[in-house]
Design a protein around this motif. Structure first.
Motif, PDB file in Angstrom:
ATOM      1  N   PRO A   1      -5.981 -24.084  91.077  1.00 34.65           N
ATOM      2  CA  PRO A   1      -5.794 -23.116  89.981  1.00 34.65           C
ATOM      3  C   PRO A   1      -4.584 -23.443  89.106  1.00 34.65           C
ATOM      4  O   PRO A   1      -4.499 -23.005  87.968  1.00 34.65           O
ATOM      5  CB  PRO A   1      -5.564 -21.784  90.717  1.00 34.65           C
ATOM      6  CG  PRO A   1      -5.938 -22.008  92.115  1.00 34.65           C
ATOM      7  CD  PRO A   1      -5.748 -23.456  92.391  1.00 34.65           C
TER       8      PRO A   1
ATOM      9  N   ARG B   1     -11.121 -17.484  86.631  1.00 33.26           N
ATOM     10  CA  ARG B   1     -11.563 -16.865  87.899  1.00 33.26           C
ATOM     11  C   ARG B   1     -12.243 -17.907  88.783  1.00 33.26           C
ATOM     12  O   ARG B   1     -12.085 -17.894  90.008  1.00 33.26           O
ATOM     13  CB  ARG B   1     -12.479 -15.688  87.613  1.00 33.26           C
ATOM     14  CG  ARG B   1     -11.723 -14.450  87.139  1.00 33.26           C
ATOM     15  CD  ARG B   1     -12.550 -13.200  87.316  1.00 33.26           C
ATOM     16  NE  ARG B   1     -13.580 -13.048  86.307  1.00 33.26           N
ATOM     17  CZ  ARG B   1     -13.348 -12.525  85.113  1.00 33.26           C
ATOM     18  NH1 ARG B   1     -12.151 -12.141  84.774  1.00 33.26           N
ATOM     19  NH2 ARG B   1     -14.337 -12.395  84.252  1.00 33.26           N
TER      20      ARG B   1
ATOM     21  N   ARG C   1      -9.556 -20.027  90.427  1.00 37.07           N
ATOM     22  CA  ARG C   1      -8.878 -19.266  91.483  1.00 37.07           C
ATOM     23  C   ARG C   1      -9.784 -19.176  92.714  1.00 37.07           C
ATOM     24  O   ARG C   1      -9.344 -19.387  93.850  1.00 37.07           O
ATOM     25  CB  ARG C   1      -8.538 -17.878  90.969  1.00 37.07           C
ATOM     26  CG  ARG C   1      -7.777 -17.009  91.942  1.00 37.07           C
ATOM     27  CD  ARG C   1      -7.202 -15.794  91.269  1.00 37.07           C
ATOM     28  NE  ARG C   1      -6.566 -14.948  92.273  1.00 37.07           N
ATOM     29  CZ  ARG C   1      -7.080 -13.804  92.702  1.00 37.07           C
ATOM     30  NH1 ARG C   1      -8.207 -13.350  92.203  1.00 37.07           N
ATOM     31  NH2 ARG C   1      -6.465 -13.099  93.631  1.00 37.07           N
TER      32      ARG C   1
ATOM     33  N   GLY D   1      -9.928 -22.559  94.425  1.00 36.46           N
ATOM     34  CA  GLY D   1      -8.680 -22.812  95.140  1.00 36.46           C
ATOM     35  C   GLY D   1      -8.657 -22.114  96.492  1.00 36.46           C
ATOM     36  O   GLY D   1      -8.388 -22.747  97.524  1.00 36.46           O
TER      37      GLY D   1
ATOM     38  N   ARG E   1      -4.963 -12.609  85.251  1.00 29.96           N
ATOM     39  CA  ARG E   1      -6.075 -13.035  86.110  1.00 29.96           C
ATOM     40  C   ARG E   1      -7.410 -12.838  85.399  1.00 29.96           C
ATOM     41  O   ARG E   1      -8.388 -13.526  85.687  1.00 29.96           O
ATOM     42  CB  ARG E   1      -6.087 -12.220  87.411  1.00 29.96           C
ATOM     43  CG  ARG E   1      -5.180 -12.755  88.475  1.00 29.96           C
ATOM     44  CD  ARG E   1      -5.340 -11.973  89.739  1.00 29.96           C
ATOM     45  NE  ARG E   1      -4.428 -12.448  90.768  1.00 29.96           N
ATOM     46  CZ  ARG E   1      -3.957 -11.706  91.748  1.00 29.96           C
ATOM     47  NH1 ARG E   1      -4.296 -10.442  91.835  1.00 29.96           N
ATOM     48  NH2 ARG E   1      -3.150 -12.218  92.644  1.00 29.96           N
TER      49      ARG E   1
ATOM     50  N   LEU F   1      -2.576 -17.938  83.020  1.00 29.85           N
ATOM     51  CA  LEU F   1      -2.089 -17.937  84.395  1.00 29.85           C
ATOM     52  C   LEU F   1      -2.103 -19.348  84.961  1.00 29.85           C
ATOM     53  O   LEU F   1      -3.034 -20.110  84.728  1.00 29.85           O
ATOM     54  CB  LEU F   1      -2.979 -17.028  85.244  1.00 29.85           C
ATOM     55  CG  LEU F   1      -2.465 -16.628  86.629  1.00 29.85           C
ATOM     56  CD1 LEU F   1      -1.194 -15.814  86.516  1.00 29.85           C
ATOM     57  CD2 LEU F   1      -3.530 -15.841  87.367  1.00 29.85           C
ATOM     58  N   LYS F   2      -1.071 -19.681  85.689  1.00 31.24           N
ATOM     59  CA  LYS F   2      -0.966 -21.028  86.271  1.00 31.24           C
ATOM     60  C   LYS F   2      -0.296 -20.910  87.638  1.00 31.24           C
ATOM     61  O   LYS F   2       0.833 -21.335  87.831  1.00 31.24           O
ATOM     62  CB  LYS F   2      -0.131 -21.904  85.332  1.00 31.24           C
ATOM     63  CG  LYS F   2      -0.378 -23.395  85.500  1.00 31.24           C
ATOM     64  CD  LYS F   2       0.405 -24.192  84.469  1.00 31.24           C
ATOM     65  CE  LYS F   2       1.858 -24.346  84.873  1.00 31.24           C
ATOM     66  NZ  LYS F   2       2.539 -25.448  84.173  1.00 31.24           N
ATOM     67  N   ILE F   3      -1.004 -20.276  88.587  1.00 27.90           N
ATOM     68  CA  ILE F   3      -0.398 -20.128  89.911  1.00 27.90           C
ATOM     69  C   ILE F   3      -1.260 -20.783  90.967  1.00 27.90           C
ATOM     70  O   ILE F   3      -2.481 -20.759  90.903  1.00 27.90           O
ATOM     71  CB  ILE F   3      -0.133 -18.651  90.290  1.00 27.90           C
ATOM     72  CG1 ILE F   3      -1.426 -17.828  90.340  1.00 27.90           C
ATOM     73  CG2 ILE F   3       0.828 -18.000  89.331  1.00 27.90           C
ATOM     74  CD1 ILE F   3      -1.197 -16.419  90.866  1.00 27.90           C
ATOM     75  N   SER F   4      -0.600 -21.360  91.936  1.00 29.01           N
ATOM     76  CA  SER F   4      -1.304 -21.983  93.051  1.00 29.01           C
ATOM     77  C   SER F   4      -1.786 -20.886  93.998  1.00 29.01           C
ATOM     78  O   SER F   4      -1.421 -19.727  93.865  1.00 29.01           O
ATOM     79  CB  SER F   4      -0.374 -22.938  93.788  1.00 29.01           C
ATOM     80  OG  SER F   4       0.671 -22.206  94.402  1.00 29.01           O
ATOM     81  N   VAL F   5      -2.581 -21.277  94.966  1.00 31.67           N
ATOM     82  CA  VAL F   5      -3.097 -20.318  95.949  1.00 31.67           C
ATOM     83  C   VAL F   5      -1.932 -19.721  96.742  1.00 31.67           C
ATOM     84  O   VAL F   5      -1.898 -18.514  97.023  1.00 31.67           O
ATOM     85  CB  VAL F   5      -4.119 -20.999  96.877  1.00 31.67           C
ATOM     86  CG1 VAL F   5      -4.500 -20.096  98.041  1.00 31.67           C
ATOM     87  CG2 VAL F   5      -5.359 -21.394  96.094  1.00 31.67           C
TER      88      VAL F   5
ATOM     89  N   ASP G   1      -0.274 -17.236  94.663  1.00 39.03           N
ATOM     90  CA  ASP G   1      -1.168 -16.085  94.567  1.00 39.03           C
ATOM     91  C   ASP G   1      -1.027 -15.202  95.807  1.00 39.03           C
ATOM     92  O   ASP G   1      -0.982 -13.972  95.727  1.00 39.03           O
ATOM     93  CB  ASP G   1      -2.614 -16.593  94.434  1.00 39.03           C
ATOM     94  CG  ASP G   1      -3.553 -15.560  93.827  1.00 39.03           C
ATOM     95  OD1 ASP G   1      -4.726 -15.892  93.606  1.00 39.03           O
ATOM     96  OD2 ASP G   1      -3.106 -14.423  93.587  1.00 39.03           O
TER      97      ASP G   1
END
Lengths: 193, 100
Positions: free
Chosen positions: A118, A136, A139, A142, B21, B67-71, B74
């Protein structure tokens, strides 16, 4: 290993050199298997060189170097255990230990790659999909690959070898099917601009 | 990682990430969701950019945030929400300007 902090060139260079060295060590321990170890030692630097040549000057190319380090880590793990087994350092259970180490390495690599999907995956189909659905999907992909990867690795830690083989494959295939299925659903329905 | 914790410590910034998101949004759309001044929102955006949790592109005069976040980040966002993490909970104070 990020777009803002590209991997220094020395890391993939060192990693691929280590892979080549371990492949050479394996060949000296088992000279009959020259082709297998030659492929293992050369495939990564050759593919990296091809990618650098074909995609030179493209945005995001430096992120490839981080992927090279990850791939090299898996090869180092495999070749290292293979060499240790060939040298008789692992005892009677050497084959099992090597397979388990490889399975754990593959699972952890899947989880690491999934973690960064992501964050770093450049939009692959932003021309055909509304950005919200794309975000989505990334995400979802990921999380699925992180959970699948940890399940894959965990199988090789906990379960007997034959069972681990099946269960880890189920984790991997399920992850791929879920992500592909979600992508197809988005592409076919509400995701179009 | 310290910058990520700092960014996630503030409930307003966490809410910004949750709004993103749904998809990329303009700075104006994000600011409209909160009852704070524009300079304060700009400060929040700056903290999020510095932590690498959002990406911003310019389209004409409009700034678009993605949004640019890793798992892992998150998951940290989820934990921060569940446990109601606030500035001062063993994280460095933010640089945001005084709202008063």
């Amino acid at each position: 290993m990020t777009a803002d902090h590209p991997t220094p060139l020395i890391y993939p260079l060192t990693a691929t050199a280590a892979v080549a060295l371990l492949a050479a060590v394996n060949w000296t321990l088992d000279p009959a298997d020259l082709v297998r170890f030659a492929v293992a030692g050369l495939i990564l630097p050759v593919m990296w060189a091809l990618v650098e040549l074909i995609f030179r000057n493209r945005r995001g190319l430096k992120q490839i170097r981080g992927s090279v380090v990850l791939a090299a880590a898996l090869l180092i793990l495999t070749l290292g255990f293979s060499a240790a087994d060939a040298a008789g350092l692992l005892g009677d259970g050497g084959n099992d230990i090597t397979r388990r180490a490889f399975g754990i390495g593959v699972g952890l690599m899947l989880a690491v790659i999934g973690n960064f999907i992501p964050k770093h995956l450049e939009p692959l189909f932003e021309q055909t999909c509304a950005p919200g659905y794309q975000a989505r999907l990334q995400r979802f992909a990921g999380w699925v690959f992180v959970i699948g990867g940890l399940g894959y690795a965990g199988s090789w830690v906990i379960l007997p070898e034959a069972t681990a083989d099946i269960v880890s494959t189920v984790f991997c295939v399920t992850a791929i099917v879920l992500v592909l299925g979600r992508w197809l659903l988005i592409s076919a329905t509400r995701g179009k601009q | 990682m310290n910058k990520v914790f700092k960014a996630l410590a503030d409930p307003t910034r966490r809410k910004v990430l949750e709004l993103l998101r749904e998809g990329p949004k303009t700075a104006g759309e994000l600011a409209d969701a909160f009852d704070v001044s524009k300079p304060t929102m700009s400060a929040h955006f700056a903290v999020l950019r510095e932590a690498g949790l959002v990406d911003v592109t310019r389209q004409g005069k409009t700034m678009i945030y993605r949004l640019k976040i890793s798992v892992l980040e998150d998951a940290l966002l989820g934990f921060a929400d569940i446990f109601g993490m606030k500035p001062g909970d063993n994280v460095p104070p933010t640089d945001e300007p005084d709202r008063n």
